[in-house]
Structure formats: C-alpha cells, structure tokens
Design a protein around this motif. Structure first.
Motif, PDB file in Angstrom:
ATOM      1  N   ARG A 126       2.929   0.127  -5.386  1.00  0.00           N
ATOM      2  CA  ARG A 126       2.084  -0.965  -5.462  1.00  0.00           C
ATOM      3  C   ARG A 126       2.420  -1.810  -6.665  1.00  0.00           C
ATOM      4  O   ARG A 126       2.792  -1.451  -7.814  1.00  0.00           O
ATOM      5  CB  ARG A 126       0.527  -0.561  -5.285  1.00  0.00           C
ATOM      6  CG  ARG A 126      -0.327  -1.876  -5.575  1.00  0.00           C
ATOM      7  CD  ARG A 126      -1.680  -1.450  -5.240  1.00  0.00           C
ATOM      8  NE  ARG A 126      -2.625  -2.693  -5.298  1.00  0.00           N
ATOM      9  CZ  ARG A 126      -3.818  -2.671  -4.813  1.00  0.00           C
ATOM     10  NH1 ARG A 126      -4.048  -1.573  -4.230  1.00  0.00           N
ATOM     11  NH2 ARG A 126      -4.544  -3.800  -4.715  1.00  0.00           N
ATOM     12  N   SER A 139       1.843  -6.991  -4.269  1.00  0.00           N
ATOM     13  CA  SER A 139       2.729  -6.289  -3.158  1.00  0.00           C
ATOM     14  C   SER A 139       2.475  -4.732  -3.073  1.00  0.00           C
ATOM     15  O   SER A 139       2.176  -4.443  -3.889  1.00  0.00           O
ATOM     16  CB  SER A 139       4.079  -6.799  -3.027  1.00  0.00           C
ATOM     17  OG  SER A 139       4.842  -6.208  -4.399  1.00  0.00           O
ATOM     18  N   SER A 140       2.849  -4.633  -1.721  1.00  0.00           N
ATOM     19  CA  SER A 140       2.794  -2.824  -1.546  1.00  0.00           C
ATOM     20  C   SER A 140       3.964  -2.556  -0.509  1.00  0.00           C
ATOM     21  O   SER A 140       3.792  -3.419   0.286  1.00  0.00           O
ATOM     22  CB  SER A 140       1.400  -2.310  -1.411  1.00  0.00           C
ATOM     23  OG  SER A 140       0.871  -2.941  -0.138  1.00  0.00           O
ATOM     24  N   ALA A 141       4.241  -1.611  -0.616  1.00  0.00           N
ATOM     25  CA  ALA A 141       5.357  -1.048   0.415  1.00  0.00           C
ATOM     26  C   ALA A 141       5.260   0.628   0.421  1.00  0.00           C
ATOM     27  O   ALA A 141       4.752   1.121  -0.215  1.00  0.00           O
ATOM     28  CB  ALA A 141       6.765  -1.409   0.134  1.00  0.00           C
ATOM     29  N   TRP A 163      10.733   2.265   6.808  1.00  0.00           N
ATOM     30  CA  TRP A 163      10.432   1.615   5.554  1.00  0.00           C
ATOM     31  C   TRP A 163       9.415   0.494   5.901  1.00  0.00           C
ATOM     32  O   TRP A 163       9.794  -0.043   7.100  1.00  0.00           O
ATOM     33  CB  TRP A 163      11.584   0.902   4.612  1.00  0.00           C
ATOM     34  CG  TRP A 163      10.967   0.268   3.610  1.00  0.00           C
ATOM     35  CD1 TRP A 163      10.879   0.592   2.344  1.00  0.00           C
ATOM     36  CD2 TRP A 163      11.303  -1.179   3.632  1.00  0.00           C
ATOM     37  NE1 TRP A 163      10.701  -0.587   1.626  1.00  0.00           N
ATOM     38  CE2 TRP A 163      10.718  -1.910   2.343  1.00  0.00           C
ATOM     39  CE3 TRP A 163      11.051  -2.296   4.546  1.00  0.00           C
ATOM     40  CZ2 TRP A 163      10.504  -2.982   1.946  1.00  0.00           C
ATOM     41  CZ3 TRP A 163      10.893  -3.664   4.295  1.00  0.00           C
ATOM     42  CH2 TRP A 163      10.561  -3.816   2.899  1.00  0.00           C
ATOM     43  N   ARG A 164       8.325   0.268   5.242  1.00  0.00           N
ATOM     44  CA  ARG A 164       7.602  -0.875   5.648  1.00  0.00           C
ATOM     45  C   ARG A 164       6.798  -1.731   4.485  1.00  0.00           C
ATOM     46  O   ARG A 164       6.458  -1.091   3.295  1.00  0.00           O
ATOM     47  CB  ARG A 164       6.426  -0.411   6.444  1.00  0.00           C
ATOM     48  CG  ARG A 164       5.481  -1.604   7.289  1.00  0.00           C
ATOM     49  CD  ARG A 164       4.819  -1.181   8.098  1.00  0.00           C
ATOM     50  NE  ARG A 164       3.413   0.004   7.922  1.00  0.00           N
ATOM     51  CZ  ARG A 164       2.931   0.447   8.832  1.00  0.00           C
ATOM     52  NH1 ARG A 164       3.440   0.528  10.084  1.00  0.00           N
ATOM     53  NH2 ARG A 164       2.209   1.355   8.392  1.00  0.00           N
ATOM     54  N   LEU A 165       7.052  -2.698   4.593  1.00  0.00           N
ATOM     55  CA  LEU A 165       6.103  -3.755   3.651  1.00  0.00           C
ATOM     56  C   LEU A 165       4.759  -3.908   3.928  1.00  0.00           C
ATOM     57  O   LEU A 165       4.588  -4.687   5.196  1.00  0.00           O
ATOM     58  CB  LEU A 165       6.851  -5.223   3.460  1.00  0.00           C
ATOM     59  CG  LEU A 165       6.342  -6.097   2.413  1.00  0.00           C
ATOM     60  CD1 LEU A 165       6.333  -5.751   1.203  1.00  0.00           C
ATOM     61  CD2 LEU A 165       7.042  -7.499   2.415  1.00  0.00           C
ATOM     62  N   ASN A 166       3.744  -3.656   3.152  1.00  0.00           N
ATOM     63  CA  ASN A 166       2.473  -3.832   3.597  1.00  0.00           C
ATOM     64  C   ASN A 166       1.920  -5.064   3.118  1.00  0.00           C
ATOM     65  O   ASN A 166       1.375  -5.898   3.828  1.00  0.00           O
ATOM     66  CB  ASN A 166       1.620  -2.515   3.214  1.00  0.00           C
ATOM     67  CG  ASN A 166       1.904  -1.236   3.731  1.00  0.00           C
ATOM     68  OD1 ASN A 166       2.502  -1.188   4.825  1.00  0.00           O
ATOM     69  ND2 ASN A 166       2.144  -0.159   3.061  1.00  0.00           N
ATOM     70  N   GLU A 167       1.941  -5.382   1.832  1.00  0.00           N
ATOM     71  CA  GLU A 167       1.394  -6.335   1.156  1.00  0.00           C
ATOM     72  C   GLU A 167       2.406  -7.299   0.616  1.00  0.00           C
ATOM     73  O   GLU A 167       3.323  -6.665  -0.201  1.00  0.00           O
ATOM     74  CB  GLU A 167       0.295  -6.054   0.090  1.00  0.00           C
ATOM     75  CG  GLU A 167      -0.870  -5.511   0.561  1.00  0.00           C
ATOM     76  CD  GLU A 167      -1.614  -5.528  -0.492  1.00  0.00           C
ATOM     77  OE1 GLU A 167      -2.915  -5.890  -0.716  1.00  0.00           O
ATOM     78  OE2 GLU A 167      -1.302  -4.455  -1.425  1.00  0.00           O
ATOM     79  N   LEU A 168       2.356  -8.490   0.578  1.00  0.00           N
ATOM     80  CA  LEU A 168       3.260  -9.479  -0.525  1.00  0.00           C
ATOM     81  C   LEU A 168       2.586 -10.769  -0.310  1.00  0.00           C
ATOM     82  O   LEU A 168       2.834 -11.629   0.584  1.00  0.00           O
ATOM     83  CB  LEU A 168       4.754  -9.472   0.258  1.00  0.00           C
ATOM     84  CG  LEU A 168       5.707 -10.526  -0.659  1.00  0.00           C
ATOM     85  CD1 LEU A 168       5.534  -9.976  -2.269  1.00  0.00           C
ATOM     86  CD2 LEU A 168       6.987 -10.604   0.034  1.00  0.00           C
ATOM     87  N   ARG A 183       1.356 -11.653   3.068  1.00  0.00           N
ATOM     88  CA  ARG A 183       0.871 -10.658   3.882  1.00  0.00           C
ATOM     89  C   ARG A 183      -0.104 -10.212   3.519  1.00  0.00           C
ATOM     90  O   ARG A 183      -0.150  -9.581   2.314  1.00  0.00           O
ATOM     91  CB  ARG A 183       1.926  -9.576   4.044  1.00  0.00           C
ATOM     92  CG  ARG A 183       3.404  -9.819   4.913  1.00  0.00           C
ATOM     93  CD  ARG A 183       4.159  -8.744   5.310  1.00  0.00           C
ATOM     94  NE  ARG A 183       3.400  -7.570   5.882  1.00  0.00           N
ATOM     95  CZ  ARG A 183       3.374  -7.632   7.535  1.00  0.00           C
ATOM     96  NH1 ARG A 183       3.942  -8.716   8.154  1.00  0.00           N
ATOM     97  NH2 ARG A 183       2.629  -6.925   8.350  1.00  0.00           N
TER      98      ARG A 183
END
Length: 499
Positions: A126, A139-141, A163-168, A183
């Motif tokens: 994060r 952001s978080s991933a 792998w995944r991007l959660n927030e941005l 996101r």
C-alpha cells in the motif's frame, strides 16, 4: 412433461444453478470473516479483497508518520521522511476436514473432500502520499503465489501466481469540494455486511476465505465529486468503463463442478466489451443530531453476468448484460452505545431467469432458458452495539421481494423465489490489552436453507507479527444452491508479517 423435455430441463439445472449461485452468494454468504479482517468497512478508500490472507487493519489503523518535529530539537531541519509504503507478507493454509456424500439437484450423488485446499503466499503493498496541501495519491496492489496443494496451483490461467492492482487514485480536496479519479470504492449503505445499496462496485467470491461482501468488493475506475455545504453533502460519480463480476474459477470450493453439455463442461464466457457502457449516480446526505439520512439514485449495470446456452455447437455459454435504475434511502440513529441502521433500495428493470415453453420442429414441447425484466424492493436493517470497550455485537437482516411476479403457468417457469431474506450476527471481544481478538459470526438464510458459522482467534505476537486461526462450519439443504456445502468443516491458519 415428455421425457425429452425432462432430460433437457435436467441438463439445464447446473447452468441455472451456477447463475443462481453467483447471484445469491452476494447477499447470502456475507459472514465468514471477523470485523478485524481485511475489510475497510464503510471506507471510500478501497480494500484488499483477499480477506483472510491479509489484514488491512494493519494499514487502515496505521498512523502514517507525517510529523515534522521528530526528535528533541524542534528546530532541527534534518527530519525523518514519511513512510509512504506499507507491506504485509502472509502465508495462508486452509484444510477441508469433512468428507461426506451429498445429493445433487440432478438426482446423482457425489463426495467432496479436498484435504489441503488453500496454500498460498501473499504480498500486499500500500502506498499513501499526501504530497501537497489538499492532494493525496493512494494505491494498493497484491501478489499471490499459489503453492502445491492450493486449488489454484494448477490453474493454467494463472501460472501459479497472480498480480492485481486494487487501488490507484488521485484526490484533490478543498474547503467545500473534493474530486478523486482512479480505481476506488463507493459505499452507499449503512448496514455493515448486509446493505442492499452496496451494488456499485463488483465483487469476487473464489472460496470460503472470501465471503464477506466488504472483502470481496473490487475497485473500479471511477470519477467521484463530493460537495459539502451547511444543508448537506452531495456525492456523484461516473464510470465510463463498467466492469462485471469475474468469471467463477471452475474447480474452486464455491464452484466445484461445471455444468455439462454434450459430454463437455460448459464454460462461462466474459463480456466482450463491444458496446459503449457507462454508470452514473448521485447521493445526498444530511447529518442531524445523532443520525444521518441519505437519498440516492443511479443508473447501473447488474454486476453478475447472465448466461444462456451456446447455439454454435461449442461449449462456451453466451453472456448477457443488463442496465437498471436504482433508487435508495438510508438512515442511521445513534442512541448511546447503540447504532441503528436502515437501507432501502428499489431496483427497476432487473433481469429474472425463466424457462419458456416453445414448439420444436417436430411439434414436441421444448423448454428453453431466457430472461424477463422485473422490479424489486429490498431492505436491510440492523444494529451495532458496544457492550463494553472490549466487546461488540451487531445484527443485520436483509430481505428482498420481486414486485408482481406472475404465477407459474404452462408457458413460463420462474427460477427464483418471490421473496428471499438473510440474517447476519457478529460478536467480537478483545483480550490481553487487544493482543487477542476472539470473534464469532453466524449467517443464515431466513428459510434455514443455508447456515454458516465462523469462529476466529487473532493474536498479535508483536507490532509486526500476527497469527490468525479459524474454523468454518456450513449447513445447506439438499434443494439449496449451496447443497455441496452440507456439513462441511474447514480450518485455517494465517501468519502475517507487516513492515
């Protein structure tokens, strides 16, 4: 009904079951994680979806060091830089303990026993940076490595890891306005875990470690504008690239067996994105003494795709999308240590599953799956009560009813109940100066068809190390969409290191 018709309808049951299961999981299975798990409840900042694997509370409750006076000398210009990055490494193991036989809706019997079910190493990252006055970048991933024994280990689409991007998102805040783009998550409801208004973001349920809607909720690319005034606040959003719930993972605990057609497993396809789609909505909120009220309206797409049988001779089903109008009202009322919540939603133009009776080329009866549109009224109500500084209990009840469903006839067979409801009960207690957290969560369909019980113990070994264990018990009636979870017992252990 002729034998041919009976055979066709029986063959369609698994397909309809998967669609029905997907819909009902969102509102029926909301209870397997404690309040201290991954979810950042009622937070627009987004969440880490894999609940048991990662405790976002380690981040959400963390105080980011933005002090400019670190040290004894307040006039020393050499200050410590803020920690913008946070990491958490976790190892999760879940075992399916029970072994039993159950009857399927098609009349066959099967045995489900996996032994080791989840064996995965996870890294969550994060980043949060208030880089200027009124500006925030967050952001978080997550990275997941599926080790031998995990049901995802041999999934050819993931190559053993994911792998995944959660927030941005970037946010600009002023005295009366705030704008964010990227996101992120929008939470409109009040009733935690049971709200009928939290339908903007998509969700993903893979297994019994990701059940609570707060943890299964995924972020989407959204532009959000908030306006604050003395008479209340407005929050509006637009989504020019609506997404849909990810396709279920075939072979996962919640989707153990695919439907069959012509001896081959049916595959659920994803939406091809050929049409230009958009979602938009607005919400007005007013804070009163001891309470909040809000009204909202939105034009949305149903998050769960609908499927019909292939017509080209392949084994890939055809996905269908549907837009609808959502009107909502929410309220809460605080009375000492008691918080009462209420959510009401009216959905106009939802798709409902039907089987239509048509004539075949040889004039025999033939039932084919199809859709019709109906309206639905939904309500969720509950309370949260702080028994003491270390004990909390909450209860939520959700019910939804289609308006004006016609009675079954020779031409149409409706495939959902007219009214459905669920209840969610949570209790938690912290011990040893909040080093040990014990929690129990029970969820049940009001008709008793599905019951889930989760017992969790979370122990903080130090400021950086934490271990959590849980036992998951399920019951499902033979005519339930979750019939394969009857008398299931699972146990899990997660070790986490935050740095």
């Amino acid at each position: 009904m002729p034998d041919r018709v009976t055979t066709l309808v029986t063959g369609l049951l698994p397909t309809t079951l998967e669609c029905r299961l997907r819909r009902r999981l969102i509102c029926c299975l909301l209870a397997l994680l404690p309040p201290t798990s991954l979810s950042a409840q009622n937070s627009d900042a987004g969440e880490f979806p894999d609940a048991v694997e990662f405790d976002a509370g380690a981040f959400d409750n963390a105080a980011f060091d933005d002090s400019m006076f670190d040290g004894a000398d307040l006039f020393d210009t050499a200050t410590e830089a803020p920690r913008n990055f946070r990491f958490q490494l976790s190892q999760q193991t879940v075992t399916h303990l029970s072994k039993h036989r159950y009857s399927t809706p098609a009349g066959t019997t099967d045995t489900q026993h996996r032994g080791l079910e989840n064996n995965r190493l996870g890294l969550n990252i994060r980043y949060q940076n208030p880089f200027a006055a009124g500006w925030l970048l967050q952001s978080s991933a997550q990275l997941r490595a599926y080790l031998p024994g995990d049901y995802e280990h041999d999934n050819p689409g993931r190559d053993g890891w994911e792998w995944r991007l959660n927030e941005l998102f970037l946010q600009r805040s002023g005295a009366q306005n705030s704008f964010s783009f990227g996101r992120q998550t929008i939470v409109w409801g009040e009733t935690i875990g049971m709200s009928v208004l939290d339908v903007i973001n998509t969700t993903e349920y893979r297994d019994l470690t990701i059940i609570d809607i707060e943890d299964a909720r995924l972020n989407q690319w959204l532009a959000v504008w908030d306006h604050f005034s003395d008479s209340g606040s407005w929050s509006s959003f637009i989504n020019l690239y609506p997404e849909f719930d990810p396709v279920p993972v075939t072979g996962s605990p919640l989707f153990p067996e695919p439907a069959q057609m012509n001896g081959r497993p049916l595959r659920l396809g994803s939406y091809d994105g050929k049409r230009d789609l958009f979602e938009a909505g607005t919400r007005w909120n007013r804070t009163l003494i001891g309470s909040d009220i809000a009204v909202m309206a939105a034009r949305l797409y149903e998050n769960a795709l609908r499927y019909t049988l292939p017509t080209d001779g392949s084994n890939r089903t055809r996905p269908h999308i549907n837009d609808f109008i959502l009107l909502g009202f929410s309220a809460n009322r605080a009375i000492d240590r008691l918080l009462l919540t209420l959510d009401v939603a009216y959905s106009h133009g939802l798709l409902t599953d039907v089987l239509n009776l048509v004539a075949d080329s040889d004039d025999s009866a033939l039932w084919l799956p199809g859709f019709d549109t109906q309206n639905r009224i939904s309500m969720a109500a509950g309370f949260e009560y702080g028994i003491s500084a270390t004990q909390q209990v909450s209860l939520g009840v959700q019910a939804q009813r289609f308006i004006g469903l016609p009675s079954d006839s020779a031409s149409t067979l409706w495939r959902q109940r007219e009214t459905e409801g669920n209840a969610l009960l949570r209790y938690s207690q912290s011990l040893r100066n909040e080093e040990l957290m014990l929690s129990a969560t029970a969820q049940a369909a009001l008709d008793g068809d599905e019951v889930l019980l989760n017992l969790t113990a979370d122990y903080r070994l130090s400021d950086t190390w934490e271990v959590a264990g849980q036992i998951i018990l399920t019951h499902a009636a033979s005519d339930s969409a979750l019939f394969f979870l009857e008398r299931d017992v699972r146990a899990g252990l997660t070790l986490s290191w935050s740095f």
